[in-house]
Write an enzyme that holds these catalytic residues in place. Sequence first.
Site, PDB file in Angstrom:
ATOM      1  N   ARG A  16      13.333  -8.095 -20.484  1.00  0.00           N
ATOM      2  CA  ARG A  16      13.902  -9.148 -20.783  1.00  0.00           C
ATOM      3  C   ARG A  16      14.638  -9.753 -19.519  1.00  0.00           C
ATOM      4  O   ARG A  16      14.575  -9.248 -18.433  1.00  0.00           O
ATOM      5  CB  ARG A  16      15.020  -9.098 -21.957  1.00  0.00           C
ATOM      6  CG  ARG A  16      16.339  -8.235 -21.558  1.00  0.00           C
ATOM      7  CD  ARG A  16      17.212  -8.252 -22.380  1.00  0.00           C
ATOM      8  NE  ARG A  16      17.070  -7.405 -23.558  1.00  0.00           N
ATOM      9  CZ  ARG A  16      17.145  -6.231 -23.526  1.00  0.00           C
ATOM     10  NH1 ARG A  16      17.931  -5.697 -22.726  1.00  0.00           N
ATOM     11  NH2 ARG A  16      16.853  -5.531 -24.583  1.00  0.00           N
ATOM     12  N   GLY A  17      14.800 -11.182 -19.518  1.00  0.00           N
ATOM     13  CA  GLY A  17      15.756 -11.526 -18.479  1.00  0.00           C
ATOM     14  C   GLY A  17      14.977 -11.781 -17.004  1.00  0.00           C
ATOM     15  O   GLY A  17      13.719 -11.860 -17.217  1.00  0.00           O
TER      16      GLY A  17
ATOM     17  N   ASP B 269      19.737  -5.487 -30.629  1.00  0.00           N
ATOM     18  CA  ASP B 269      20.770  -6.700 -30.931  1.00  0.00           C
ATOM     19  C   ASP B 269      20.181  -7.870 -30.591  1.00  0.00           C
ATOM     20  O   ASP B 269      19.448  -8.177 -29.768  1.00  0.00           O
ATOM     21  CB  ASP B 269      21.925  -6.698 -29.701  1.00  0.00           C
ATOM     22  CG  ASP B 269      23.041  -7.308 -29.788  1.00  0.00           C
ATOM     23  OD1 ASP B 269      22.938  -8.648 -30.147  1.00  0.00           O
ATOM     24  OD2 ASP B 269      24.275  -6.827 -29.794  1.00  0.00           O
TER      25      ASP B 269
ATOM     26  N   ASP C 154      14.173   6.293 -18.580  1.00  0.00           N
ATOM     27  CA  ASP C 154      15.476   6.281 -18.445  1.00  0.00           C
ATOM     28  C   ASP C 154      15.670   6.580 -17.137  1.00  0.00           C
ATOM     29  O   ASP C 154      15.457   7.399 -16.463  1.00  0.00           O
ATOM     30  CB  ASP C 154      16.069   7.229 -19.561  1.00  0.00           C
ATOM     31  CG  ASP C 154      17.749   7.201 -19.272  1.00  0.00           C
ATOM     32  OD1 ASP C 154      18.207   6.591 -18.537  1.00  0.00           O
ATOM     33  OD2 ASP C 154      18.256   7.988 -20.023  1.00  0.00           O
TER      34      ASP C 154
ATOM     35  N   ASN D 233      14.898  -3.974 -10.279  1.00  0.00           N
ATOM     36  CA  ASN D 233      15.576  -4.932 -10.901  1.00  0.00           C
ATOM     37  C   ASN D 233      16.756  -4.300 -12.078  1.00  0.00           C
ATOM     38  O   ASN D 233      17.753  -4.951 -12.154  1.00  0.00           O
ATOM     39  CB  ASN D 233      14.626  -6.084 -11.762  1.00  0.00           C
ATOM     40  CG  ASN D 233      15.456  -6.950 -12.570  1.00  0.00           C
ATOM     41  OD1 ASN D 233      16.213  -7.700 -12.165  1.00  0.00           O
ATOM     42  ND2 ASN D 233      15.356  -6.397 -13.932  1.00  0.00           N
TER      43      ASN D 233
ATOM     44  N   TYR E 212      29.431  -2.382 -10.917  1.00  0.00           N
ATOM     45  CA  TYR E 212      28.329  -3.300 -10.821  1.00  0.00           C
ATOM     46  C   TYR E 212      28.195  -3.734  -9.395  1.00  0.00           C
ATOM     47  O   TYR E 212      27.293  -3.783  -8.636  1.00  0.00           O
ATOM     48  CB  TYR E 212      28.391  -4.383 -11.829  1.00  0.00           C
ATOM     49  CG  TYR E 212      27.083  -5.358 -11.451  1.00  0.00           C
ATOM     50  CD1 TYR E 212      26.002  -5.064 -12.340  1.00  0.00           C
ATOM     51  CD2 TYR E 212      27.108  -6.479 -10.989  1.00  0.00           C
ATOM     52  CE1 TYR E 212      24.885  -5.870 -12.352  1.00  0.00           C
ATOM     53  CE2 TYR E 212      26.246  -7.572 -11.120  1.00  0.00           C
ATOM     54  CZ  TYR E 212      25.227  -7.013 -11.466  1.00  0.00           C
ATOM     55  OH  TYR E 212      23.928  -7.856 -11.373  1.00  0.00           O
TER      56      TYR E 212
ATOM     57  N   LYS F 154      26.027  -2.618  -6.150  1.00  0.00           N
ATOM     58  CA  LYS F 154      24.989  -3.617  -5.558  1.00  0.00           C
ATOM     59  C   LYS F 154      25.098  -3.853  -4.094  1.00  0.00           C
ATOM     60  O   LYS F 154      24.151  -4.053  -3.124  1.00  0.00           O
ATOM     61  CB  LYS F 154      24.912  -5.315  -6.133  1.00  0.00           C
ATOM     62  CG  LYS F 154      24.740  -5.235  -7.586  1.00  0.00           C
ATOM     63  CD  LYS F 154      23.043  -5.103  -7.625  1.00  0.00           C
ATOM     64  CE  LYS F 154      22.528  -5.344  -8.915  1.00  0.00           C
ATOM     65  NZ  LYS F 154      21.168  -5.085  -9.441  1.00  0.00           N
TER      66      LYS F 154
END
Length: 268
Positions: A10-11, A38, A65, A92, A178, A182
């Site tokens: 996705r995304g 979800d 994974d 990504n 996060y 990065k």
Amino acid sequence: MTAIVTGASRGLGRAIALALAAEGVPVAVVGRTEAVWDERLPGTIGETVADIESAGGRAVAVRADLTNRDDVVRLVDESRNALGPIRILINNAAFTAPGRPGGQPRAAKPAEKSAKKPDWPGFVSIPLAAYRRHFEISLFAAYELMQLVSPDMITGGGGSIVNITSVASRIGEGLPGYGGAKAALEHLTACAASDLADHNIAVNALAPSKPIMTPGLSYYARGFDDVSSPEEFAQAAVQLARVDPRVVTGRTIGHLQVLDGSYAPFTV
């Protein structure tokens, strides 16, 4: 020229996989999601592959994974065996703690209210295991994937690695795991670019210049007035994957600067 795109159910990952395939690049669509768990996070690796194939492209879904080293090695082998030597890698996949995004704490029963936990700041509340998981997915898996695909690129005379980063790497407020992962990924980008420059391999990091309302970000935040689309970002990723490493490598670049060519090219 095969591409691996991680986090492609996705995304941004999905948009990048579709954009590469539209350019005739066979794509290994890597992710964990084989079934939607979800409704606010639609998309699976199988659906991304189906969309690519319906448009006439070639793709294979590879369930992996990225916290599992055996899976990391296997996904490269499966991608190569199905589609050919790897010449493009898009790192990504990412993770944001605590828990699944958007998760709400269980409501306290009346008898439990007196025992309510303090409203600790994010840094104090996030356990080390969750903090470490950011690095396992965004950094350590990317590091090993870069190592695993480099022989294909070296043997084939060149290639491109694009690490997807974020403005969170330069913001000290919130998202310590996060943003920290990065920031480390951007440093790794520069180091790997220097080591691979003599092999005609470009290594760059691509950051959104504006918020991009992917399903994942929508889970956390709303109300941005000025946003970009996943498709626009994906076009920048494709352009960056095709740069001449003698001109642009070791860079962290905003996606709008890629699209308008306003970044100043230089080599490491």
